[in-house]
Write a protein that holds these residues in place. Structure first.
Motif, short mmCIF file in Angstrom:
data_model
loop_
_atom_site.label_atom_id
_atom_site.label_comp_id
_atom_site.label_asym_id
_atom_site.label_seq_id
_atom_site.Cartn_x
_atom_site.Cartn_y
_atom_site.Cartn_z
N ASP A 71 24.87 -28.69 -27.81
CA ASP A 71 24.00 -27.86 -26.97
C ASP A 71 24.69 -27.39 -25.70
OD1 ASP A 71 21.71 -27.66 -28.49
OD2 ASP A 71 20.85 -29.51 -27.75
N GLU A 72 25.38 -28.30 -25.02
CA GLU A 72 25.96 -27.96 -23.72
C GLU A 72 27.48 -28.09 -23.71
OE1 GLU A 72 23.53 -27.10 -21.77
OE2 GLU A 72 21.83 -28.12 -22.74
N HIS A 73 28.07 -28.42 -24.83
CA HIS A 73 29.49 -28.79 -24.84
C HIS A 73 30.26 -28.13 -25.97
CE1 HIS A 73 27.97 -32.64 -22.80
NE2 HIS A 73 28.63 -31.95 -21.89
N PRO B 108 28.75 -22.52 -17.56
CA PRO B 108 29.42 -21.38 -18.20
C PRO B 108 29.02 -20.05 -17.57
CG PRO B 108 27.60 -22.15 -19.56
CD PRO B 108 27.71 -23.12 -18.44
N THR C 124 33.71 -29.19 -27.94
CA THR C 124 34.77 -30.17 -28.13
C THR C 124 35.93 -29.49 -28.85
OG1 THR C 124 33.23 -32.04 -28.25
CG2 THR C 124 35.39 -32.36 -29.24
N THR D 238 34.34 -25.04 -17.88
CA THR D 238 35.09 -26.06 -17.14
C THR D 238 35.28 -27.29 -18.02
OG1 THR D 238 34.03 -25.31 -15.10
CG2 THR D 238 35.11 -27.47 -15.04
N VAL D 239 36.47 -27.81 -18.05
CA VAL D 239 36.71 -29.08 -18.75
C VAL D 239 36.07 -30.20 -17.93
CG1 VAL D 239 38.47 -30.75 -19.45
CG2 VAL D 239 38.83 -28.30 -19.86
N VAL D 240 35.16 -30.94 -18.58
CA VAL D 240 34.46 -32.02 -17.88
C VAL D 240 34.83 -33.40 -18.38
CG1 VAL D 240 32.49 -30.58 -17.20
CG2 VAL D 240 32.43 -31.82 -19.39
N SER D 241 35.54 -33.47 -19.51
CA SER D 241 35.88 -34.77 -20.06
C SER D 241 37.15 -34.64 -20.90
CB SER D 241 34.73 -35.31 -20.93
OG SER D 241 35.00 -36.62 -21.38
N LEU E 54 25.93 -24.46 -27.32
CA LEU E 54 25.07 -23.65 -28.18
C LEU E 54 24.13 -22.74 -27.41
CD1 LEU E 54 24.05 -26.44 -30.73
CD2 LEU E 54 25.85 -24.72 -30.98
N LYS E 55 23.97 -23.00 -26.10
CA LYS E 55 23.12 -22.13 -25.29
C LYS E 55 23.94 -21.09 -24.54
CE LYS E 55 19.91 -25.92 -24.93
NZ LYS E 55 19.51 -27.09 -24.13
N ALA E 56 25.23 -21.05 -24.82
CA ALA E 56 26.12 -20.08 -24.18
C ALA E 56 26.76 -19.13 -25.19
CB ALA E 56 27.22 -20.80 -23.40
N VAL F 49 36.56 -31.75 -23.62
CA VAL F 49 35.21 -31.19 -23.70
C VAL F 49 34.99 -30.23 -22.54
CG1 VAL F 49 32.74 -31.73 -23.74
CG2 VAL F 49 34.38 -33.32 -24.79
N PHE G 147 33.81 -28.65 -32.58
CA PHE G 147 32.39 -28.34 -32.77
C PHE G 147 31.74 -28.01 -31.43
CE2 PHE G 147 32.68 -32.89 -32.09
CZ PHE G 147 31.62 -33.20 -31.25
#
Lengths: 336, 336
Positions: B281-283, B9, B285, B244-247, B259-261, B254, B278
């Motif tokens: 931590d890193e995602h 991010p 959805t 970036t969409v990763v999944s 939560l860290k961004a 996703v 929701f």
């Protein structure tokens, strides 16, 4: 050095509690049965303690974490348990080329192609076991493994995180649900037929319930938070945020820690000796108990609700024994 | 450079929206009528834009912000609008001794004594105007001013933040409540009889309603967030988090921001073209709309719910025009 000399807010790690937590986990899941997740602490010095406790493989959440772990000499077996694509995947390949062992999660042709293009050589197939996030449907895992192999990748096994289960307070429910998740993952594992037989899963809330995974990816157990504290686990609260009372009014006091010192997704942090009213950007307003902090300059140790996004706000953590700072560790794996 | 080359991010600042916001504010509150709060952006390069818009005085929330602003040559008139005590107050005094003008908020004998001990020479009396946080009762302000003067401090005036009012969506209610707050503050100001007549208050939500303060401490207006976006203010959303969409799964996708961004105290961020389920931590959805991002590698620009604790997670922000990155600014005022 005394904690009194620290500028607040400051992350404190209770050395005894940390040592207890690492020892309990190493006894329950020795060596490679446990793959500590560094995303919870983002600190290579703390990871070094986990290595000393017997765990040589680590789980990472970001490429930066993989880079930092490898640079710190902790790169024997790094699993990036998330999907990554261009441009950052090239940085992952560079770490792999530097001699560290790097494995990345993939859940689609696109992420397999990205791994190949980025120069990563080993993968696990990430399987959705019920959490609507990453991971392929279990029935797709075998097909993706075949595709990955056809692209020249080594497929070490599967991964599937029961993230919707790890925080459930009722242990019986947690146990029942994790079994269902792992049945899905084991079916996928059979189809994948991983070269290393890896079945990587689990977290702090299921570390002793998930007996199907070959390795557990727990992270929070080392430092803990109030959310996991509700589960009755044998881990102690090691992490607090030291803050200073800067204002005292009739009925409440204000400490100098706020929304930039705590991850807030799990709610307010907790003040021993007080009742939290609310968090502002730089402040925590709370009502002290009769015996609580009442004077400007008093220090309080505030307990975070969620460890991961709390640590990510801080530059360093201080290892303490009582009021003595015995070491200061940089939170060197944060950012991206 | 294109935003496509950024590792995610990443914080993006829309250059047009930022310029619009700064121009609108400078027209409404020119020069010293506005004292921009740097806590919202923690970025000296952005503060430099605010100086160029005519505002030479700044509001800070932490000693680190004061240090960084002074070091960047932006120290003509820095108000630390929070109480500070030992040990960090000595760092504030050091900035003052270096030639920057430093004023600190005090609301008690203890914080006045700390300012004296720390080498700070100018203060404002912080008055509680209804928010249960810092600030003395209005009736105490005159007494504290006299005490501060007896300790050799110069008392520039009063400060009183109507933080419980700035976010109220109904403009009429907001207007009515801010008037009540400012009546309290003006009574205190009369008792204090500030040497510079400062009556410092307000925020983005009351910048045009608070006509009693001599200066407004707004911060969020420059970058904005979805919380302030509900108020119908003339400021545009300038800040997004590029992800970036990763999944991609059946029904949800996703992105690699979590939560860290994002500061999460005001709730989930918003995805244009999708519905957020929701944050992990890193995602993130979310369910994409029919026209929304659907492929791995797609980029999304996610809008934070609360600007201040979002920016504090990031090392840098990228000023963009469309897809072109025209400058990259360090978030150099974060941490403590």
């Amino acid at each position: 050095m005394s904690v009194d000399a620290l500028v607040t807010p400051a992350l404190l790690v209770d050395a005894d509690a940390l040592a207890h937590n690492l020892a309990v986990m190493a006894q329950a899941l020795p060596g490679a049965r446990m793959r500590p997740h560094v995303k919870a602490h983002k600190c290579t010095e703390l990871a070094r303690q986990q290595l000393a406790a017997g765990h040589a493989g680590f789980t990472c959440a970001t490429v930066r974490e993989v880079e930092g772990m490898a640079a710190a000499g902790l790169g024997d077996d790094l699993l990036l348990a998330n999907e990554v694509v261009a441009p950052v995947v090239a940085r992952l390949g560079a770490v792999a080329a530097s001699g560290a062992r790097v494995t990345v999660a993939v859940d689609s042709e696109a992420t397999i192609d990205a791994a190949v293009a980025g120069g990563v050589r080993e993968v696990v197939i990430d399987v959705n076991v019920g959490l609507p996030r990453c991971g392929c449907p279990p029935s797709e895992a075998g097909r993706l493994a075949a595709y990955a192999r056809s692209r020249g990748l080594r497929v070490r096994g599967v991964m599937g995180y029961e993230g919707h289960v790890v925080g459930i307070e009722a242990r019986g429910v947690r146990a029942e649900l994790v079994e269902g998740c792992m049945q899905l993952l084991l079916h996928a594992a059979a189809d994948v037929d991983g070269d290393d037989g890896l079945v990587s899963a689990g977290g702090t809330g299921t570390y002793d319930l998930n007996t199907w995974a070959t390795e557990i990816q727990a992270g929070s157990y080392a430092l803990m938070d109030t959310a996991y504290g509700k589960l009755g686990l044998p881990f102690r609260q090691a992490l607090t945020v030291l803050a200073t009372v800067v204002s005292v009014s009739d009925g409440w006091v204000v400490a100098d820690c706020g929304l930039k010192a705590f991850g807030m997704d799990h709610g307010n942090p907790t003040v021993p000796g007080g009742t939290v009213w609310f968090c502002s950007d730089e402040h925590l307003t709370f009502a002290p108990d009769a015996a609580g902090p009442m004077r400007v300059g008093d220090r309080v140790r505030v307990v975070p609700a969620h460890v991961d996004p709390t640590v990510a706000y801080h530059e360093r953590m201080h290892l303490v024994e009582g009021d003595a700072v015995i070491e200061t560790w940089p939170v060197d794996l944060r950012n991206w």
